[in-house]
Design an enzyme around this catalytic site. Structure first.
Site, PDB file in Angstrom:
ATOM      1  N   CYS A   1      -5.728   4.084  -4.074  1.00 24.44           N
ATOM      2  CA  CYS A   1      -5.776   2.666  -3.742  1.00 24.44           C
ATOM      3  C   CYS A   1      -7.041   1.931  -4.170  1.00 24.44           C
ATOM      4  O   CYS A   1      -6.958   0.869  -4.796  1.00 24.44           O
ATOM      5  CB  CYS A   1      -5.525   2.471  -2.252  1.00 24.44           C
ATOM      6  SG  CYS A   1      -6.543   3.494  -1.185  1.00 24.44           S
TER       7      CYS A   1
ATOM      8  N   ASP B   1      -0.090  -0.201  -5.050  1.00 16.51           N
ATOM      9  CA  ASP B   1      -1.374   0.226  -5.598  1.00 16.51           C
ATOM     10  C   ASP B   1      -1.361   1.639  -6.156  1.00 16.51           C
ATOM     11  O   ASP B   1      -2.305   2.055  -6.837  1.00 16.51           O
ATOM     12  CB  ASP B   1      -2.494   0.076  -4.561  1.00 16.51           C
ATOM     13  CG  ASP B   1      -2.247   0.869  -3.292  1.00 16.51           C
ATOM     14  OD1 ASP B   1      -1.171   1.489  -3.155  1.00 16.51           O
ATOM     15  OD2 ASP B   1      -3.126   0.857  -2.409  1.00 16.51           O
ATOM     16  N   ASN B   2      -0.331   2.406  -5.866  1.00 19.10           N
ATOM     17  CA  ASN B   2      -0.170   3.757  -6.448  1.00 19.10           C
ATOM     18  C   ASN B   2       1.196   4.276  -6.023  1.00 19.10           C
ATOM     19  O   ASN B   2       1.940   3.594  -5.314  1.00 19.10           O
ATOM     20  CB  ASN B   2      -1.270   4.723  -5.998  1.00 19.10           C
ATOM     21  CG  ASN B   2      -1.617   4.660  -4.530  1.00 19.10           C
ATOM     22  OD1 ASN B   2      -2.711   4.242  -4.153  1.00 19.10           O
ATOM     23  ND2 ASN B   2      -0.685   5.051  -3.659  1.00 19.10           N
TER      24      ASN B   2
ATOM     25  N   HIS C   1     -10.748  -2.281   1.515  1.00 24.47           N
ATOM     26  CA  HIS C   1     -11.030  -0.909   1.086  1.00 24.47           C
ATOM     27  C   HIS C   1     -11.765  -0.840  -0.248  1.00 24.47           C
ATOM     28  O   HIS C   1     -11.524   0.041  -1.076  1.00 24.47           O
ATOM     29  CB  HIS C   1      -9.731  -0.094   1.021  1.00 24.47           C
ATOM     30  CG  HIS C   1      -9.975   1.374   1.275  1.00 24.47           C
ATOM     31  ND1 HIS C   1      -9.025   2.344   1.017  1.00 24.47           N
ATOM     32  CD2 HIS C   1     -11.048   2.036   1.764  1.00 24.47           C
ATOM     33  CE1 HIS C   1      -9.500   3.534   1.337  1.00 24.47           C
ATOM     34  NE2 HIS C   1     -10.735   3.376   1.798  1.00 24.47           N
TER      35      HIS C   1
ATOM     36  N   ASP D   1       0.827  -1.209   0.000  1.00 24.39           N
ATOM     37  CA  ASP D   1       0.000   0.000   0.000  1.00 24.39           C
ATOM     38  C   ASP D   1       0.866   1.266   0.000  1.00 24.39           C
ATOM     39  O   ASP D   1       1.643   1.487   0.938  1.00 24.39           O
ATOM     40  CB  ASP D   1      -0.908  -0.023   1.233  1.00 24.39           C
ATOM     41  CG  ASP D   1      -2.116   0.889   1.090  1.00 24.39           C
ATOM     42  OD1 ASP D   1      -2.234   1.554   0.049  1.00 24.39           O
ATOM     43  OD2 ASP D   1      -2.939   0.924   2.017  1.00 24.39           O
ATOM     44  N   ASP D   2       0.727   2.081  -1.038  1.00 26.47           N
ATOM     45  CA  ASP D   2       1.401   3.388  -1.137  1.00 26.47           C
ATOM     46  C   ASP D   2       2.925   3.320  -1.240  1.00 26.47           C
ATOM     47  O   ASP D   2       3.603   4.320  -0.982  1.00 26.47           O
ATOM     48  CB  ASP D   2       1.045   4.282   0.072  1.00 26.47           C
ATOM     49  CG  ASP D   2      -0.351   4.854  -0.005  1.00 26.47           C
ATOM     50  OD1 ASP D   2      -1.122   4.463  -0.902  1.00 26.47           O
ATOM     51  OD2 ASP D   2      -0.700   5.693   0.850  1.00 26.47           O
TER      52      ASP D   2
END
Length: 524
Positions: A107, A330-331, A164, A65-66
């Site tokens: 995300c 995810d990004n 999420h 994540d991130d």
């Protein structure tokens, strides 16, 4: 305005559809599938390798994540920025390192794209849901996940960690195709806001406000199986409990893999980290473990250790030669929460369609099937993992025709020793607004993000239209997208790329965007 754009798109498509050309060498196989570039020789090599398998392969997607493009050592980070990543580096050295992998700007859209193979404007999952917010329409009622299709074809499927993608009835993993799951419904920061009064004093130190907001959030790690009710595994009520969640997720993933092997069933698992999304609180033994000794870097070290644990388990169980592993983020990094955010060498960050927001690490590994030491700049969109996973499982023909699929099958790209990408272009969006296209080494923007303050990609940026000429950057010559020179140096290419955009937009005529209620009040 949208109707005008669609009509213009159709006109341009009609003008260019008479022949395949240099700009669009793709072939359309089915109306509902994104056209792909044919590569007969690498397809044959792929089929030869697959024919030697004695059983269906396992699929493990590791989703961080991130994490920034530059956080991993092989992408220019690691030791150089105070957070060694030996396990992720090893994965890249022993597999295929992709240097042009693209995600969505945030995300929820990225996770939806991986699971459905669709650009989020089609599924309606266009932005992250916020505290207590749920879509007015269940997007999953008309979507098909990889897990759902694989479960219907002999696979055992699960997701471990962050979801999420909706928390209302009918929207959790065991309700959208996964056989089982363990994780939380929202995002790390959703729980962090209740446990750290130094960062969130105006919430925590006002009892009435805190009590009201807590009612909006399920502060628990949950678990559930298909057809059953979700149950609480443990609460997330303080920093100590929040710091341990990734270890809980890792334990579950290991157990799921062991159970699948014991049952002699192929598995599909998404291991979805809560880290390195803010706020980063590391598990016991990781505080100060990185050379940088700051929370984000310590979290990278913990993530890398867990990646190492999962890979060692595959080796110990002797299934690493029968498991396709794909690791990504995810990004791009969230610069708005610096220094609790990652690193990218590119312009912008999470929330934007500049390279820093959407260009992410991508590593594919499959012992004995993917030649080690490969590095490729071939285009890869994370929605390609939908098609690629189904292709590896031998059920590509099971994709329902009800929805348009934007992903393309990249298995031959992975498995051919000198494979090239089957994707011609990557299309980039901010929610439902078309922003940019990457074609070959060129990035062409039709709309751009204007960030009015340093590191405020999410909290203080606007979208503006271009002028007469699209903004064009040669990503090889200008990877930071600093000076558009499209009219000066890319006049020869603009009409061809405009044709690609027009063909893409024309697909919405038959397969329109879906509105599930995430449009912001007052937005166009």
């Amino acid at each position: 305005m949208r109707k005008y754009i669609v009509l213009l798109a159709l006109a341009l498509v009609a003008e260019m559809s008479a022949q395949q050309n240099y700009f669009n060498p793709t072939v359309k196989v089915k109306d509902y599938l994104e056209p792909a570039i044919p590569h007969p020789d690498q397809d044959k090599e792929m089929k030869d390798k697959l024919s030697k398998l004695k059983k269906k392969p396992n699929i493990l997607i590791i989703l961080i994540d991130d994490m920034g493009y530059g956080d991993i050592g092989v992408y220019g980070g690691g030791v150089a920025i105070g957070a060694p990543t030996p396990n992720m580096d090893k994965l890249a050295h022993e597999g295929l390192q992709l240097t042009s992998t693209y995600a969505q700007p945030t995300c929820t859209p990225s996770r939806a794209a991986i699971m459905t193979g669709r650009i989020p404007a089609r599924s309606g999952l266009t932005r992250p849901t916020l505290t207590g917010e749920n879509p007015k329409v269940n997007p999953w009622a008309s979507e098909n996940t990889t897990a759902k299709i694989l479960s219907q074809n002999g696979y055992k499927s699960a997701i471990s960690g962050k979801w999420h993608l909706g928390e209302s009835k009918g929207s959790l993993p065991n309700e959208v195709g996964y056989d089982e799951w363990l994780g939380f419904g929202s995002v790390q920061s959703e729980y962090a806001q209740f446990v750290n009064e130094w960062i969130y004093p105006d919430l925590i130190n006002k009892p009435d406000r805190l009590a009201a907001v807590k009612k909006m959030v399920d502060q628990n790690i949950l678990t559930g199986v298909k057809g059953g009710e979700n149950k609480v595994v443990q609460p997330i009520s303080n920093i100590e409990e929040l710091s341990k969640v990734d270890q809980v997720f890792a334990n579950y993933s290991e157990d799921f893999i062991k159970r699948s092997v014991k049952e002699n069933k192929p598995f599909y698992l998404i291991h979805s980290f809560s880290k390195v999304h803010n706020d980063n609180y590391v598990s016991e033994g990781y505080k100060g473990k990185s050379p940088a000794a700051i929370p984000y870097k310590d979290a990278i070290v913990e993530v890398d250790d867990i990646v190492g644990r999962l890979m060692k388990l595959l080796q110990d169980l002797k299934i690493d030669d029968n498991t396709l592993v794909f690791l990504t983020s995810d990004n791009g990094p969230n610069e708005d929460v610096w220094p609790d955010g990652g690193y990218t060498p590119f312009r912008g960050g999470k929330g934007t369609t500049w390279e820093g927001g959407v260009r992410v690490p991508g590593i594919a590994y499959w012992k004995g099937m993917i030649a080690p030491g490969r590095i490729s700049d071939g285009l890869f969109d994370i929605c390609d993992m939908f098609n690629t996973s189904l292709s590896a499982a031998g059920v590509l023909d099971k994709i329902p025709s009800s929805n348009y699929i934007d992903g393309v099958d990249q298995l031959s790209f992975f498995l051919s020793d000198k494979g090239v990408s089957n994707r011609n272009a990557v299309f980039m969006y901010s929610e439902t607004k078309f922003m940019a296209i990457r074609w070959q080494e060129y990035k062409v923007h039709m709309n751009v993000f204007n960030t009015s303050a340093t590191r405020r990609n999410l909290d203080q940026s606007t979208i503006q239209s271009i002028g007469m000429s699209p903004w064009v950057y040669n990503i090889y010559a200008d990877p930071k997208e600093q000076l558009s020179q499209g009219h000066r140096y890319f006049e020869w290419g603009i009409p061809g790329v405009m044709g690609l955009i027009a063909a893409h937009l024309a697909t919405y005529q038959k397969y329109p965007m879906k509105d599930i209620g995430l449009k912001k009040p007052g937005a166009e």
